[in-house]
Scaffold this motif. Sequence first.
Motif, mmCIF file in Angstrom:
data_model
loop_
_atom_site.group_PDB
_atom_site.id
_atom_site.type_symbol
_atom_site.label_atom_id
_atom_site.label_comp_id
_atom_site.label_asym_id
_atom_site.label_seq_id
_atom_site.Cartn_x
_atom_site.Cartn_y
_atom_site.Cartn_z
ATOM 1 N N GLN A 46 -10.042 -9.904 -5.378
ATOM 2 C CA GLN A 46 -9.500 -10.090 -4.030
ATOM 3 C C GLN A 46 -7.976 -9.962 -4.020
ATOM 4 O O GLN A 46 -7.407 -9.335 -3.121
ATOM 5 N N LYS A 47 -7.310 -10.544 -5.022
ATOM 6 C CA LYS A 47 -5.851 -10.436 -5.102
ATOM 7 C C LYS A 47 -5.414 -8.979 -5.292
ATOM 8 O O LYS A 47 -4.475 -8.507 -4.648
ATOM 9 N N TYR A 73 -5.928 -6.792 -2.209
ATOM 10 C CA TYR A 73 -4.901 -7.030 -1.185
ATOM 11 C C TYR A 73 -3.565 -6.426 -1.617
ATOM 12 O O TYR A 73 -2.852 -5.833 -0.799
ATOM 13 N N ARG A 74 -3.222 -6.575 -2.885
ATOM 14 C CA ARG A 74 -1.957 -6.017 -3.382
ATOM 15 C C ARG A 74 -1.908 -4.510 -3.214
ATOM 16 O O ARG A 74 -0.876 -3.951 -2.805
ATOM 17 N N LYS A 106 -4.115 -3.745 0.757
ATOM 18 C CA LYS A 106 -3.932 -4.681 1.869
ATOM 19 C C LYS A 106 -5.260 -5.016 2.556
ATOM 20 O O LYS A 106 -5.317 -5.251 3.758
ATOM 21 N N THR A 115 -8.131 -7.696 3.165
ATOM 22 C CA THR A 115 -8.165 -9.152 3.125
ATOM 23 C C THR A 115 -9.219 -9.649 2.143
ATOM 24 O O THR A 115 -10.198 -8.944 1.861
ATOM 25 N N PRO A 116 -9.038 -10.853 1.610
ATOM 26 C CA PRO A 116 -10.021 -11.402 0.659
ATOM 27 C C PRO A 116 -11.445 -11.444 1.211
ATOM 28 O O PRO A 116 -12.401 -11.129 0.500
ATOM 29 N N THR A 164 -12.839 -7.957 1.214
ATOM 30 C CA THR A 164 -13.121 -7.532 -0.161
ATOM 31 C C THR A 164 -14.431 -8.124 -0.658
ATOM 32 O O THR A 164 -15.251 -7.422 -1.275
#
Length: 483
Positions: free
Chosen positions: A308-309, A312-313, A316, A318-319, A322
């Motif tokens: 998830q991180k 997003y990185r 973009k 969202t968790p 994802t």
Amino acid sequence: MFLSLQEEFQGASAEQYKLVICEKPLAAKRISEVLGTRKLIKKEPLPGVVIFEIVSKSDQRFIVCSALGHLYNLFPLEKNRKKYPIYDVKWSPRHSIIARERRRILQTLMVISNISKGASEFIHACDYDLEGELIGYNILQYACKNKYKVSKRAKFSSLTDTELNRSFDNLQRTNIRIADAGIARHLIDFIFGINLSRALVNCVNVSNQINQFHNLTIGRVQGPTLGFIVNKEVNIRNHIPDPFWYITGKFEKSGSFFKANLEKVIHKFSDIEKILSECKNETGIIKQIAQYEKEINPPTPFNITNLQKEAYRIFKITPATTLSIAESLYLAALISYPRTSSQKNPPSIGYKQIIKQLSMNYDKKYENVINDLLKRKYLVPYQGKEEDPAHPAIYPTGVKKKKLNVFQQKILDLIIRRFLSTFGNNAITKYTEVIIDVNGHDFISKGNTIVKNGWISIYKPYFIINESILPEFSRGEFVKVDK
């Protein structure tokens, strides 16, 4: 309707059927397709409630049913909403404010309950985690009348043909401790939430002079989260800014230009002009040079938080999105179970077999990496510290991909590259730090170059080191301040 269903399924043989409980409709469909090699019939006993009648290659008969996530929720025995504390609760069919959903929940439980009456065995095939165990437990206990203890557990971390067949050939005993853990978590959430929420509402209504009703909620997670946000906001509002400045100089050596930052931070604006006047158009001397090489380990396999991180990185996404995408890839048998906290992939998942499957079923963008990995005598991935007793880290299965949307393709490619990069060699970078003295003011310039790409070439474009190349220096050498 249900009596005729049982008679039809048992009519050709005295052998009874086994009832399989799955967590989601797509999982039930996938399991039925894999196991039902002799016979597969899709039926709809009630509108919107789909079941599968299947016969396996070993002539075992199954009826595969599906939950819709949690079909049961906790409800208080005390009906007076103003009373608290509340500790006496019971499990009942989940209530929904949407009439169609509420009807479908009740009809699903009705179908499962009636089919369970003719079943010879019960198989719990929900996701192998606390929530999945509890979903199956409640269905087996309440809809099927106390069948959890006599049921068998199908444990799998992916929906591939191989793993599903192996799981159903090696059914395990259900683990009441996992179910109890799930029950305990729901009880804590419910008792904490209902009692504090009722107390909060009561306080507001008592102090409310215009007699308006306010429905407020607080929970085990909600409360601390709101507290954190409030504390952070208070700190922001109470913060007194303390301005400071950085000074960056542009230097030149033999036609090459580079930047260096003043070592200290400036807190007085009046000091800036003084430093600029002392350094502008001057000559600096190389005071100190430090160089060393640094090895960068490959990334660890994904757990759901890391995925998830990273999503997003990079994208973009969202968790929550994802997680939804990852679950859709899992149900399509393209990746392993995503709700895992593990950063380890054991040899039992079959590293080489997965890589071969990726080579056969995917386009040539992984070809060079895969060919290099398959030449190795041993495949040893870099592993993280986090473990999950239920599931390994997230990995691609190598199964041929179906038609995917853009976001599914992005997440799948990210998971594949991450998996392959864990087998890569360490990357090596060369770090250089130079201190330049200009009239007593120390400026620091830092450089970083890649000596060996290693795993970075596999994980591109999702990990890139921005190289900063400095000229060659000698201690005591002079450089010119350009501006």
